[in-house]
Design an enzyme around this catalytic site. Structure first.
Site, PDB file in Angstrom:
ATOM      1  N   ASP A  83      -5.494  -7.112  -7.462  1.00 54.96           N
ATOM      2  CA  ASP A  83      -6.425  -8.236  -7.380  1.00 54.96           C
ATOM      3  C   ASP A  83      -7.747  -7.867  -6.714  1.00 54.96           C
ATOM      4  O   ASP A  83      -7.840  -6.936  -5.912  1.00 54.96           O
ATOM      5  CB  ASP A  83      -5.788  -9.422  -6.655  1.00 54.96           C
ATOM      6  CG  ASP A  83      -5.185  -9.047  -5.303  1.00 54.96           C
ATOM      7  OD1 ASP A  83      -4.727  -7.899  -5.140  1.00 54.96           O
ATOM      8  OD2 ASP A  83      -5.167  -9.899  -4.397  1.00 54.96           O
ATOM      9  N   GLU A 106      -2.408  -9.476  -3.562  1.00 51.86           N
ATOM     10  CA  GLU A 106      -2.216  -8.952  -2.199  1.00 51.86           C
ATOM     11  C   GLU A 106      -3.147  -9.620  -1.205  1.00 51.86           C
ATOM     12  O   GLU A 106      -2.824  -9.745  -0.025  1.00 51.86           O
ATOM     13  CB  GLU A 106      -2.438  -7.436  -2.183  1.00 51.86           C
ATOM     14  CG  GLU A 106      -2.120  -6.771  -0.851  1.00 51.86           C
ATOM     15  CD  GLU A 106      -3.250  -6.849   0.177  1.00 51.86           C
ATOM     16  OE1 GLU A 106      -2.948  -6.888   1.390  1.00 51.86           O
ATOM     17  OE2 GLU A 106      -4.424  -6.879  -0.238  1.00 51.86           O
ATOM     18  N   GLU A 107      -4.311 -10.065  -1.691  1.00 47.57           N
ATOM     19  CA  GLU A 107      -5.366 -10.518  -0.791  1.00 47.57           C
ATOM     20  C   GLU A 107      -5.133 -11.910  -0.199  1.00 47.57           C
ATOM     21  O   GLU A 107      -5.734 -12.244   0.817  1.00 47.57           O
ATOM     22  CB  GLU A 107      -6.722 -10.513  -1.523  1.00 47.57           C
ATOM     23  CG  GLU A 107      -7.236  -9.131  -1.887  1.00 47.57           C
ATOM     24  CD  GLU A 107      -7.699  -8.316  -0.693  1.00 47.57           C
ATOM     25  OE1 GLU A 107      -7.631  -8.826   0.441  1.00 47.57           O
ATOM     26  OE2 GLU A 107      -8.121  -7.163  -0.894  1.00 47.57           O
ATOM     27  N   ARG A 149       1.669   6.391  10.390  1.00 45.39           N
ATOM     28  CA  ARG A 149       2.392   6.488  11.651  1.00 45.39           C
ATOM     29  C   ARG A 149       3.783   5.891  11.459  1.00 45.39           C
ATOM     30  O   ARG A 149       3.991   5.030  10.598  1.00 45.39           O
ATOM     31  CB  ARG A 149       1.657   5.785  12.785  1.00 45.39           C
ATOM     32  CG  ARG A 149       1.508   4.290  12.629  1.00 45.39           C
ATOM     33  CD  ARG A 149       0.664   3.691  13.745  1.00 45.39           C
ATOM     34  NE  ARG A 149       1.263   3.813  15.049  1.00 45.39           N
ATOM     35  CZ  ARG A 149       0.679   4.386  16.105  1.00 45.39           C
ATOM     36  NH1 ARG A 149      -0.534   4.898  15.987  1.00 45.39           N
ATOM     37  NH2 ARG A 149       1.281   4.456  17.266  1.00 45.39           N
ATOM     38  N   HIS A 183     -14.232  -5.083   1.908  1.00 44.65           N
ATOM     39  CA  HIS A 183     -14.650  -6.477   1.787  1.00 44.65           C
ATOM     40  C   HIS A 183     -16.166  -6.638   1.981  1.00 44.65           C
ATOM     41  O   HIS A 183     -16.646  -7.723   2.257  1.00 44.65           O
ATOM     42  CB  HIS A 183     -13.884  -7.397   2.754  1.00 44.65           C
ATOM     43  CG  HIS A 183     -12.411  -7.454   2.488  1.00 44.65           C
ATOM     44  ND1 HIS A 183     -11.627  -8.530   2.852  1.00 44.65           N
ATOM     45  CD2 HIS A 183     -11.564  -6.575   1.887  1.00 44.65           C
ATOM     46  CE1 HIS A 183     -10.365  -8.300   2.496  1.00 44.65           C
ATOM     47  NE2 HIS A 183     -10.310  -7.112   1.903  1.00 44.65           N
TER      48      HIS A 183
END
Length: 389
Positions: A79, A137-138, A176, A362
């Site tokens: 998206d 996802e956003e 990580r 963004h």
């Protein structure tokens, strides 16, 4: 494994072409219809089993290897964002007010490249590869959870994903073990006062004044009420109140985000915010509505799979290019996959100061160093093959 990498290098320009096409034709969260069709068409052309409409607009591809072995899922998001593209290039978005400002076009193209190369070598695979092309996802609640509910992880043994990241330089990779990316929550506070004449404030309850106090008071959560060694963010991102210079505003609205890693702290911040909002409004006899929306869970990498990353990445890029990432306060709904299966989410550097690729995610001028797609493809495929071995 070298021939896999050679074939990825051979189709690199094709991957770039896919990425630039998708960049020109972005689609917002929950509206990725043409993108999903684009993905499905290519997967089918490589004789990969395809299921569309998974959990919404998700696409799942299944490549069955010739031998027995585990099933590994690889994920890309599809998206775009409601941002006007301000880049000056020949692949600028053709849709007004919509652009790929977070690299999801490149994620999709990277995974397509992996799928194509893997399909060329299916007789060598000892196990299966699942390609998760995820929608939305956003925007919370996101597409990951709904795809899982629709069977996207059925039969999967491990799951891996990457995010191209411009704050990190191209050629370097990061992750990580354990908690990696924050849980991103959202809040909206509506302050109800009493409007009136700007010259007669004593006859009003000034919602702008009360909301301004809230902006300041909420900062005490992090600065004075949270253990300084605990990562935590409370940010007010928007403030709307008033209509004219000489009118006391009756209502004001604050909207913001909370970012945490510790589940107990996550709940504690919500409780403290309610207390601060109530006390601040009571001081001025204002009333309020507080809407607190829980976002994605914390991204928590499996320890064994993070260890695999450091070993596999070092063999690909050299130890000097492989790093333990700092904690990332951005959120990701890849966390839902990691709640169900062992896996690892990884960052691949995509910034390049010399080329002017310096804008953050963004941002209206966001772009990536496209060589990062090849690095991401090599990393993801290598993680899958290593797990299968």
């Amino acid at each position: 494994m070298n021939h896999f990498h050679e074939d990825l290098q051979a189709i690199y320009e094709e991957m770039v072409g896919w990425r630039r096409y998708l960049h020109q034709h972005p689609e917002l969260s929950y509206h990725e219809y043409q993108t999903a069709e684009f993905v499905a068409k290519h997967l089918l052309s490589w004789d990969i089993e395809v299921r569309t409409g998974v959990g919404g607009n998700g696409v799942v591809g299944l490549l069955r290897g010739a031998g027995e072995g585990p099933t590994v899922a690889l994920r890309a998001d599809m998206d775009a964002l409601p941002i006007q593209d301000e880049k000056n290039c020949d692949y600028t978005s053709t849709k007004s007010g919509i652009m790929h400002a977070c690299g999801h076009d490149a994620h999709t193209s990277t995974l397509l490249g992996i799928a194509k190369v893997a399909s060329m070598h299916r007789t060598e695979l000892r196990g299966n590869l699942v390609f998760l092309f995820q929608h939305a996802e956003e925007i919370s609640p996101g597409g990951a959870d709904s795809m899982i509910q629709d069977g996207a992880l059925d039969g999967v043994d491990a799951v891996f994903g990457v995010h191209l990241w411009t704050p990190f330089p191209v050629g370097h990779v990061y992750t990580r073990s354990g908690a990696f990316m924050a849980a991103p929550d959202e809040f909206t506070i509506r302050v109800q006062g009493k409007g009136g004449h700007g010259g007669l404030p004593h006859q009003t309850i000034d919602s702008v004044y009360v909301a301004s106090q809230l902006v300041v008071n909420l900062q005490s959560i992090v600065s004075r009420q949270v253990d300084p060694v605990e990562p935590c963010v409370v940010s007010v991102g928007s403030f709307h109140g008033g209509t004219s210079f000489n009118v006391i505003a009756e209502t004001s609205v604050l909207n913001g985000t909370v970012r945490t890693f510790n589940p107990e702290l996550r709940q504690e911040v919500q409780t403290r915010m309610e207390r601060i909002v109530q006390a601040t409004c009571d001081m001025s006899q204002a009333t309020y509505e507080l809407e607190y929306k829980l976002g994605y869970p914390t991204v928590i990498n499996d320890e064994n799979e993070a260890t695999r990353f450091f070993r596999v990445a070092a063999s690909l890029f050299g130890e000097e290019a492989v790093h333990e990432s700092p904690l990332i306060m951005a959120g990701e709904d890849f966390s839902y996959y990691l709640q169900k299966k062992p896996g690892c989410f990884m960052f691949v550097g995509a910034g390049n100061v010399e080329s002017g690729i310096v804008y953050p995610h963004h941002h209206p001028k966001f772009d990536i160093d496209e060589r990062s797609m090849l690095n991401a493809a090599n990393l993801l495929l290598s993680m899958a093959l290593d797990y299968m071995a």
